[in-house]
Structure formats: C-alpha cells, structure tokens
Design a protein around this motif. Structure first.
Motif, PDB file in Angstrom:
ATOM      1  N   PRO A 113     166.300  66.627  38.521  1.00 44.52           N
ATOM      2  CA  PRO A 113     166.977  67.471  37.796  1.00 44.52           C
ATOM      3  C   PRO A 113     167.878  68.814  38.677  1.00 44.52           C
ATOM      4  O   PRO A 113     168.958  68.929  38.385  1.00 44.52           O
ATOM      5  CB  PRO A 113     165.872  68.343  36.846  1.00 44.52           C
ATOM      6  N   THR A 114     167.204  68.754  39.927  1.00 43.05           N
ATOM      7  CA  THR A 114     167.948  69.930  40.827  1.00 43.05           C
ATOM      8  C   THR A 114     169.308  68.807  41.629  1.00 43.05           C
ATOM      9  O   THR A 114     170.217  69.666  41.375  1.00 43.05           O
ATOM     10  CB  THR A 114     166.954  70.112  42.080  1.00 43.05           C
ATOM     11  N   ALA A 115     169.303  67.850  41.617  1.00 39.82           N
ATOM     12  CA  ALA A 115     170.138  67.001  42.442  1.00 39.82           C
ATOM     13  C   ALA A 115     171.437  67.031  41.368  1.00 39.82           C
ATOM     14  O   ALA A 115     172.502  67.194  41.756  1.00 39.82           O
ATOM     15  CB  ALA A 115     169.631  65.604  42.701  1.00 39.82           C
ATOM     16  N   LEU A 116     171.023  66.552  39.963  1.00 39.76           N
ATOM     17  CA  LEU A 116     172.226  66.099  38.897  1.00 39.76           C
ATOM     18  C   LEU A 116     172.756  67.794  38.564  1.00 39.76           C
ATOM     19  O   LEU A 116     173.882  67.983  38.564  1.00 39.76           O
ATOM     20  CB  LEU A 116     171.443  65.824  37.466  1.00 39.76           C
ATOM     21  N   LEU A 172     168.965  61.134  29.800  1.00 45.73           N
ATOM     22  CA  LEU A 172     168.649  60.036  30.715  1.00 45.73           C
ATOM     23  C   LEU A 172     167.337  59.574  30.650  1.00 45.73           C
ATOM     24  O   LEU A 172     166.350  60.556  31.121  1.00 45.73           O
ATOM     25  CB  LEU A 172     168.990  60.341  32.352  1.00 45.73           C
ATOM     26  N   ARG A 173     166.725  58.303  30.706  1.00 41.75           N
ATOM     27  CA  ARG A 173     165.418  57.783  30.961  1.00 41.75           C
ATOM     28  C   ARG A 173     165.412  57.399  32.073  1.00 41.75           C
ATOM     29  O   ARG A 173     165.941  56.425  32.739  1.00 41.75           O
ATOM     30  CB  ARG A 173     165.160  56.988  29.816  1.00 41.75           C
ATOM     31  N   VAL A 174     164.733  58.161  33.061  1.00 44.53           N
ATOM     32  CA  VAL A 174     164.790  57.706  34.512  1.00 44.53           C
ATOM     33  C   VAL A 174     163.264  57.059  34.891  1.00 44.53           C
ATOM     34  O   VAL A 174     162.202  57.933  34.589  1.00 44.53           O
ATOM     35  CB  VAL A 174     164.841  59.070  35.344  1.00 44.53           C
ATOM     36  N   ASP A 213     159.633  61.085  36.878  1.00 43.26           N
ATOM     37  CA  ASP A 213     159.781  60.045  35.826  1.00 43.26           C
ATOM     38  C   ASP A 213     159.858  60.662  34.533  1.00 43.26           C
ATOM     39  O   ASP A 213     159.166  61.563  34.315  1.00 43.26           O
ATOM     40  CB  ASP A 213     158.413  58.879  36.034  1.00 43.26           C
ATOM     41  N   GLY A 214     160.814  60.208  33.880  1.00 46.30           N
ATOM     42  CA  GLY A 214     160.883  60.795  32.470  1.00 46.30           C
ATOM     43  C   GLY A 214     162.453  60.923  31.834  1.00 46.30           C
ATOM     44  O   GLY A 214     163.249  60.398  32.463  1.00 46.30           O
ATOM     45  N   HIS A 215     162.439  61.815  30.806  1.00 44.77           N
ATOM     46  CA  HIS A 215     163.651  61.832  30.237  1.00 44.77           C
ATOM     47  C   HIS A 215     164.411  63.356  30.506  1.00 44.77           C
ATOM     48  O   HIS A 215     163.624  64.290  30.322  1.00 44.77           O
ATOM     49  CB  HIS A 215     163.251  61.710  28.489  1.00 44.77           C
ATOM     50  N   PHE A 216     165.390  63.224  31.022  1.00 43.33           N
ATOM     51  CA  PHE A 216     166.347  64.387  31.076  1.00 43.33           C
ATOM     52  C   PHE A 216     167.586  64.579  30.443  1.00 43.33           C
ATOM     53  O   PHE A 216     167.887  63.547  30.047  1.00 43.33           O
ATOM     54  CB  PHE A 216     166.633  64.470  32.550  1.00 43.33           C
ATOM     55  N   GLU A 225     173.804  71.643  34.079  1.00 42.65           N
ATOM     56  CA  GLU A 225     172.466  71.980  33.944  1.00 42.65           C
ATOM     57  C   GLU A 225     171.679  70.706  33.552  1.00 42.65           C
ATOM     58  O   GLU A 225     172.311  69.932  32.958  1.00 42.65           O
ATOM     59  CB  GLU A 225     172.135  72.661  32.648  1.00 42.65           C
ATOM     60  N   CYS A 226     170.324  70.760  34.121  1.00 42.20           N
ATOM     61  CA  CYS A 226     169.552  69.342  33.924  1.00 42.20           C
ATOM     62  C   CYS A 226     168.217  69.685  33.733  1.00 42.20           C
ATOM     63  O   CYS A 226     167.536  70.391  34.336  1.00 42.20           O
ATOM     64  CB  CYS A 226     169.661  68.446  35.011  1.00 42.20           C
ATOM     65  N   ARG A 227     167.594  69.411  32.420  1.00 41.32           N
ATOM     66  CA  ARG A 227     166.043  69.716  32.208  1.00 41.32           C
ATOM     67  C   ARG A 227     165.192  68.693  31.320  1.00 41.32           C
ATOM     68  O   ARG A 227     166.252  67.740  30.789  1.00 41.32           O
ATOM     69  CB  ARG A 227     165.984  70.992  31.473  1.00 41.32           C
ATOM     70  N   ARG A 228     164.079  68.838  31.546  1.00 37.71           N
ATOM     71  CA  ARG A 228     163.399  67.570  30.742  1.00 37.71           C
ATOM     72  C   ARG A 228     163.483  67.872  29.278  1.00 37.71           C
ATOM     73  O   ARG A 228     164.033  69.001  28.801  1.00 37.71           O
ATOM     74  CB  ARG A 228     161.762  67.743  30.985  1.00 37.71           C
ATOM     75  N   HIS A 229     163.426  66.553  28.402  1.00 34.30           N
ATOM     76  CA  HIS A 229     163.929  66.603  27.161  1.00 34.30           C
ATOM     77  C   HIS A 229     163.085  65.430  26.374  1.00 34.30           C
ATOM     78  O   HIS A 229     162.708  64.567  26.886  1.00 34.30           O
ATOM     79  CB  HIS A 229     165.327  66.097  26.924  1.00 34.30           C
TER      80      HIS A 229
END
Ligand SMILES: CC(C)(COP(=O)(O)OP(=O)(O)OC[C@H]1O[C@@H](n2cnc3c(N)ncnc32)[C@H](O)[C@@H]1OP(=O)(O)O)[C@@H](O)C(=O)NCCC(=O)NCCS
Length: 388
Positions: free
Chosen positions: A285-288, A301-303, A312-315, A325-329
């Motif tokens: 998330p910090t990189a994106l 994104l399912r990473v 690992d997870g959905h962002f 902005e990028c966060r878990r979702h």
C-alpha cells in the motif's frame, strides 16, 4: 564475494573505493567457523517513481560460496533483508540479478529494461544540424564530482527508476579503477554547460585498434545524462565525432533513447534489450500510494505474496495525477496478481495486458486491465543508469 564470483581478490584501492559506499550496519555475512561463506548488503537509496520519490533498499553483493550453495543461505539472507526493510519503512527494494531465475521466488519482478547499443560511425550523421549555445569541456575529477552530481540530481527528478546519487556516489562512479578498463583508456569526462550552467555530462573510454583499412577504435560510453534535449544532442554529437573510432558502444542505455531520431540513418543504433532492475514492493500500500497515476481511477487488487505475508490480501487503490491512496478492502477485486508481477508493472516498464496474456494477471472484472494500464502508464520508460 569476489571468490563466489570467480574474480581476483580486491586491491587496496578497490577496497578504499568500496568502503566509501558500504553501509556496514546493513551488511550481512554467514560464517562457517572463522570463514565467511555468504554475503549480502543493502544501499539506502531513494528511487524516483512516477510522480515522486520513495526510499529504496538497493540489494547488492549477494554471494554464497560454492561449497555452501543450495542449503538455504540465500533464502535466509533474503528473509533478513526484507524484514529489515519492512521494519525501517523502506517500501521498495531493487537489485540487478546475475541470473534471471533467482529472485522471483522472493517477490522481485523485472521492472526496468536497458539497451546495449552500438553506432557505426560511418552512419552517424544527424538528420538536422545541431543548434545550441552551450559548450563542451573536459573536466578533472573534483570539477566533475560537483557538476555531475548537480546534473544527476536534476535529471533523476522526472526519470522513474533513477536513484539518488550524492557526491560520495558520483566520486565512486568516477573512481576509474584499472579493473574496469579492460584494455581501454582512462576515463574521459565531458561536461556540457550553457552560460556556466551544467546541463549534461558523458563519461567514456576509448580503445584504439588498427587494421588494413586504418583506424578501427571503439569508444565505450559509460554514462551520459542530460537535463535538456540540447545538451543530450550535443553530447552524442561529441561522442560520434571522436577521431580514430569506428564504433561507439554503450550499455545500460534507456530503451526509449532519442538518439535513433537524431540520426539520419534510423537503423542505427543497433540495439539489444537486456534486463535492468528487479524491483520488490516491500510494502504494497505504501508503494502504490507513493506514486502518481496517468489517469484518475480506482482498482481493487488481490495481491498474492507468499514470502512477505503482510502484503497478502485485497487492496483498493484510488489514484490520479495529483494524489493516490491505497488501503485494505473487502469488496470484490478487479484483478488478481502476484506481488512480483505488480512490481514488474509498478514503474511503467511493463503492461498489465502483457502479463495477462502470459497468464500472470487475472482480470476479475471486465475492463480492469485496460483501466490499470491507463493508470500505470508513464511518459518515459523507467531507466536506472547506475549499477550497484
Ligand atoms: C545465486 C546464489 C546466491 C544462490 O544461493 P543459495 O544459498 O544456493 O540459494 P538457496 O539455497 O537459498 O536457494 C533457494 C532456492 O533458489 C534456487 N536457486 C538458487 N540459485 C539459483 C539459480 N542460480 N538459478 C535457479 N534457481 C536457483 C534454489 O534451487 C532453491 O530452490 P528450492 O527452494 O526450490 O530448492 C549462489 O548460487 C551464488 O552465490 N551464485 C554466484 C554468485 C551470484 O550469482 N550471486 C547473485 C548476485 S545477483
């Protein structure tokens, strides 16, 4: 490390140059009794990403002695390094790989390319005459260190993939060790300035040779960085005009080198594309959120990240030219992708579509791949002109 790479032991001069850039608190060694059997290091860099810069661990000096290979030493060093970068809040890692199959399993993806080019001087005329009021000069090392660092600092700002190099680093690039000459001359350092303003430089060597038809030398370009099209053209013109040379060759050039369009003969330069940097998103998330996007958009994104489970997870990424902005979702993702493949598209050097066609990206919602490509596009191919 030198033993693992089959090279001779370093001279005192090489060690002195190396000591200047080594970060001992980020240097690892495995000991078997008193013997060092494996090594790895990190340089604390800052990398230009589209629309900004982010801290980046430059992974280097990775080696395992042949007597200790395939027992998991590399895996242990990769583990330790990625945990360290994660704890420090360094969202990116990058490296040059000796062999392509080594680093994918640790989440590194091929993110930049570089071109090895060769120009035949008998086909090296420009399509248009040079314009420009600048002047070229050969400079000594102290002048070069100051001026080249300034030029580098300006050039890196809008070149994704470029690393920040301070004077210490530029001094090391200019160290001109015998080891790197391979029978060619010492360095020539050329500075281009307009009204005393440095705006481009080139570093090269020449290797003279003669055959029955006359001089047959090669000019080996090591670095050319310019902050304006005028400086860029003047420096290339200079390189192509050095007497007694039959060819100009260079490695690590950008894949979108404008030179082809300066030349009247666009079959030059002869070009071979090679892999450049392998990048790892240490913190997805910090990189994106740390880069900017060519088109406004939202992507789920399912990473998948087996080596660094914190990624690992959905962002959900919301990004555009000015903010991101990028966060878990928890909603439905648009794309499923491995973390190494996300790194491969991160700087704009590959397309999601290419990876999808290779079976590496899964489009879960129609149109998601086209939207992702529009967002991640950059106006320059990512390029890293320095080796480490
Ligand atoms: C490449 C190198 C560092 C690997 O070290 P190592 O300690 O043997 O690696 P590991 O035992 O941790 O191997 C981890 C996995 O990667 C695989 N692997 C390691 N090196 C590989 C290579 N060169 N090509 C393909 N796979 C490789 C191993 O087979 C192992 O896979 P497995 O878990 O499925 O069995 C070592 O061979 C070396 O020093 N080579 C010469 C110097 C060099 O190339 N350094 C890299 C500089 S960028």
């Amino acid at each position: 490390m030198r033993r693992a790479f089959g090279a001779s032991l370093p001279t005192d001069e090489e060690l002195a140059v190396s000591r200047e850039i080594t970060e001992f608190d980020r240097t690892l060694a495995f000991f078997d009794g008193p013997e060092i059997v494996a090594t790895a290091g990190i340089f604390s860099y800052e990398m230009t990403v589209p629309g900004g810069t982010l801290p980046c661990g430059g992974v280097t000096r990775v080696s395992v002695l042949s007597t200790h290979r395939r027992r998991g030493l590399l895996t242990a060093m990769m583990r330790r390094q990625l945990d360290d970068m994660h704890e420090r809040g360094e969202p990116l890692a990058a490296l040059y790989a000796s062999e392509a199959p080594i680093y994918g399993r640790f989440g590194y993806g091929l993110a930049t390319y570089q071109a090895a080019v060769e120009v035949d001087r008998s086909h090296a005329g420009f399509a248009k005459a040079l314009t420009g009021s600048g002047r070229l000069a050969m400079v000594d090392v102290p002048t070069a260190v100051g001026a080249f660092t300034r030029i580098w600092e300006q050039a890196r700002r809008d070149q994704p993939g470029m690393l920040r190099l301070d004077e210490r680093w530029i001094r090391s690039e200019l160290a001109d060790l015998e080891l790197h000459r391979e029978g060619a001359s010492p360095h020539y350092r050329v500075l281009y300035q307009i009204d005393d303003n440095p705006s481009g430089f080139a570093v090269y060597r020449i290797k003279l040779a003669w055959d029955a038809s006359g001089p047959n030398g090669v000019l080996r370009l090591e670095m050319l960085v310019a902050t304006s099209p005028e400086a860029y053209a003047a420096l290339w013109r200079h390189l192509l005009d050095v007497d007694l040379m039959a060819r100009v060759s260079a490695e690590m050039r950008p894949v979108d080198e404008p030179l082809r369009f300066l030349l009247a003969d666009s079959r030059q330069p002869k070009t071979r594309i090679e892999d450049g940097l392998w990048v790892r998103l240490v913190d997805v998330p910090t990189a994106l959120a740390g880069r900017r996007y060519a088109a406004e958009g939202r992507l789920g994104l399912r990473v998948r990240d087996a080596f660094c489970p914190w990624n690992d997870g959905h962002f959900e990424l919301n990004g555009g030219p000015h903010t991101a902005e990028c966060r878990r979702h928890d909603g439905n993702p648009d794309l499923a992708i491995d973390v190494a493949d996300l790194a491969a598209v991160y700087l704009g050097g590959n397309r999601f579509r290419t990876l999808m066609e290779a079976g590496r990206v899964e489009e879960l919602q129609p149109g998601a791949v086209a939207r992702a490509d529009a967002m991640f596009a950059t106006n320059r191919a990512p390029w890293c002109p320095s080796h480490f």
